[in-house]
Design a protein around this motif. Structure first.
Motif, short mmCIF file in Angstrom:
data_model
loop_
_atom_site.label_atom_id
_atom_site.label_comp_id
_atom_site.label_asym_id
_atom_site.label_seq_id
_atom_site.Cartn_x
_atom_site.Cartn_y
_atom_site.Cartn_z
N GLU A 54 106.89 69.59 -81.06
CA GLU A 54 105.57 70.18 -81.28
C GLU A 54 105.59 71.35 -82.25
OE1 GLU A 54 104.62 72.89 -77.58
OE2 GLU A 54 105.48 70.99 -76.92
N ASP A 55 106.79 71.84 -82.58
CA ASP A 55 106.88 72.97 -83.51
C ASP A 55 106.93 72.55 -84.98
OD1 ASP A 55 109.42 71.93 -83.77
OD2 ASP A 55 110.47 73.76 -83.15
N GLY A 56 106.85 71.25 -85.25
CA GLY A 56 106.82 70.78 -86.63
C GLY A 56 108.17 70.48 -87.23
N THR A 57 109.25 70.59 -86.45
CA THR A 57 110.56 70.24 -87.00
C THR A 57 110.70 68.72 -87.02
OG1 THR A 57 111.61 70.45 -84.83
CG2 THR A 57 111.69 72.38 -86.29
N GLU A 58 111.58 68.26 -87.89
CA GLU A 58 111.76 66.83 -88.09
C GLU A 58 112.73 66.25 -87.07
OE1 GLU A 58 111.99 64.67 -92.18
OE2 GLU A 58 114.05 65.25 -91.63
N VAL A 59 112.44 65.03 -86.64
CA VAL A 59 113.32 64.29 -85.74
C VAL A 59 113.66 62.96 -86.40
CG1 VAL A 59 111.45 63.21 -84.44
CG2 VAL A 59 113.63 63.55 -83.33
N VAL A 60 114.84 62.44 -86.09
CA VAL A 60 115.32 61.21 -86.74
C VAL A 60 115.62 60.15 -85.68
CG1 VAL A 60 117.13 60.20 -88.20
CG2 VAL A 60 116.34 62.54 -88.62
N GLY A 61 115.16 58.93 -85.95
CA GLY A 61 115.53 57.76 -85.16
C GLY A 61 116.31 56.82 -86.05
N ASN A 62 117.15 56.00 -85.47
CA ASN A 62 118.03 55.14 -86.26
C ASN A 62 117.91 53.67 -85.87
OD1 ASN A 62 119.54 57.22 -87.80
ND2 ASN A 62 120.07 57.89 -85.75
N PHE A 63 118.36 52.82 -86.78
CA PHE A 63 118.44 51.40 -86.50
C PHE A 63 119.45 50.78 -87.46
CE2 PHE A 63 115.20 51.96 -89.74
CZ PHE A 63 115.46 50.97 -90.66
N LYS B 263 93.89 62.99 -82.79
CA LYS B 263 94.96 62.64 -83.73
C LYS B 263 95.64 63.89 -84.27
CE LYS B 263 92.31 58.61 -85.09
NZ LYS B 263 91.43 58.05 -86.10
N LEU B 264 96.96 63.84 -84.31
CA LEU B 264 97.76 64.88 -84.96
C LEU B 264 98.49 64.21 -86.12
CD1 LEU B 264 99.35 66.57 -81.79
CD2 LEU B 264 97.27 67.25 -83.03
N LEU B 265 98.24 64.69 -87.33
CA LEU B 265 98.85 64.09 -88.52
C LEU B 265 100.37 64.27 -88.50
CD1 LEU B 265 96.33 65.15 -91.30
CD2 LEU B 265 96.50 62.96 -90.11
N THR B 266 101.06 63.25 -88.97
CA THR B 266 102.52 63.31 -89.06
C THR B 266 102.96 62.99 -90.48
OG1 THR B 266 102.72 60.98 -88.41
CG2 THR B 266 102.89 62.63 -86.65
N ASN B 267 104.15 63.43 -90.80
CA ASN B 267 104.84 63.01 -92.02
C ASN B 267 105.94 62.06 -91.55
OD1 ASN B 267 103.30 64.70 -93.70
ND2 ASN B 267 104.63 66.42 -93.25
N ALA C 208 102.62 67.23 -89.21
CA ALA C 208 102.23 67.87 -90.47
C ALA C 208 101.96 69.35 -90.25
CB ALA C 208 100.99 67.18 -91.05
N ASN C 209 101.44 69.69 -89.07
CA ASN C 209 101.19 71.08 -88.68
C ASN C 209 101.64 71.25 -87.25
OD1 ASN C 209 99.63 71.88 -91.12
ND2 ASN C 209 98.22 70.32 -90.36
N PRO C 210 102.38 72.31 -86.95
CA PRO C 210 102.80 72.52 -85.55
C PRO C 210 101.58 72.65 -84.64
CG PRO C 210 103.92 74.05 -87.04
CD PRO C 210 102.87 73.35 -87.84
N THR C 211 101.78 72.33 -83.37
CA THR C 211 100.68 72.50 -82.43
C THR C 211 100.43 73.99 -82.21
OG1 THR C 211 102.15 72.43 -80.52
CG2 THR C 211 101.20 70.33 -81.26
N ILE C 212 99.21 74.29 -81.80
CA ILE C 212 98.85 75.69 -81.51
C ILE C 212 98.31 75.74 -80.08
CG2 ILE C 212 98.42 76.31 -83.93
CD1 ILE C 212 95.43 75.80 -83.43
N ALA C 213 97.98 76.93 -79.63
CA ALA C 213 97.55 77.12 -78.24
C ALA C 213 96.31 76.30 -77.90
CB ALA C 213 97.29 78.59 -77.96
N THR C 214 95.48 75.99 -78.87
CA THR C 214 94.25 75.24 -78.59
C THR C 214 94.39 73.73 -78.80
OG1 THR C 214 93.48 75.63 -80.85
CG2 THR C 214 92.77 77.23 -79.15
#
Length: 158
Positions: A52-61, A94-98, A136-142
């Motif tokens: 939720e802080d906007g850092t990137e996570v990786v999945g593999n295959f 919806k929360l935008l993602t990269n 794309a943007n970290p979550t906030i309190a609201t």
């Protein structure tokens, strides 16, 4: 009569020599194996928890094919819009993602749908790939609480 005796002697020699020589015959039976075309996925990440802080996570295959192929990567959200990807809650928030996919050493963002095409035999065999996702943007309190989801789809045509 002399010609008849000579002819008879010649014929006897000819027949006799044919009987004393070995006979040979050959045959051949074609052999082969039919290896069907095949593509498989393995070592696919079971799930990706997007921070939720906007850092990137990786999945593999891993993907293995024994023939030329094309592969299409998209997400459920990118199928619905041409403006990018997002995770969505049950309340349709919806929360935008990269989101991007890396395969064969090439990384491409998923905006709507994308296709990698493999026309060359050097990609036959096992290939390692990954998907990278971040908000794309970290979550906030609201930001409304809830579980937000999307799905990466990988379709191989061979």
């Amino acid at each position: 009569m002399k010609i008849f005796v000579q002819s008879a002697a010649f014929l006897a020699v000819l027949l006799g020599s044919g009987l004393s020589q070995a006979a040979t015959t050959t045959a051949s039976i074609p052999m082969g194996v039919d290896v069907p075309k095949s593509c498989t996925f393995s070592n696919v990440s079971a799930g990706i928890v997007v921070p939720e802080d906007g850092t990137e996570v990786v999945g593999n295959f891993k993907m293995s094919c024994n023939t030329g192929y094309s592969v299409l990567f998209d997400t459920d959200s990118s199928r619905l819009t041409s403006s990018g990807t997002y995770v969505k809650s049950a309340q349709n928030i919806k929360l935008l993602t990269n989101t991007s996919v890396t395969l064969w050493g090439f990384s491409t963002p998923i905006i709507s749908t994308m296709t990698y095409i493999d026309p060359w035999p050097n990609y036959i065999g096992e290939q390692s790939g990954s998907i990278r996702v971040k908000l794309a943007n970290p979550t906030i309190a609201t930001t409304p609480a809830g579980i937000y989801t999307d799905t990466l789809n990988m379709t191989v045509t061979y």
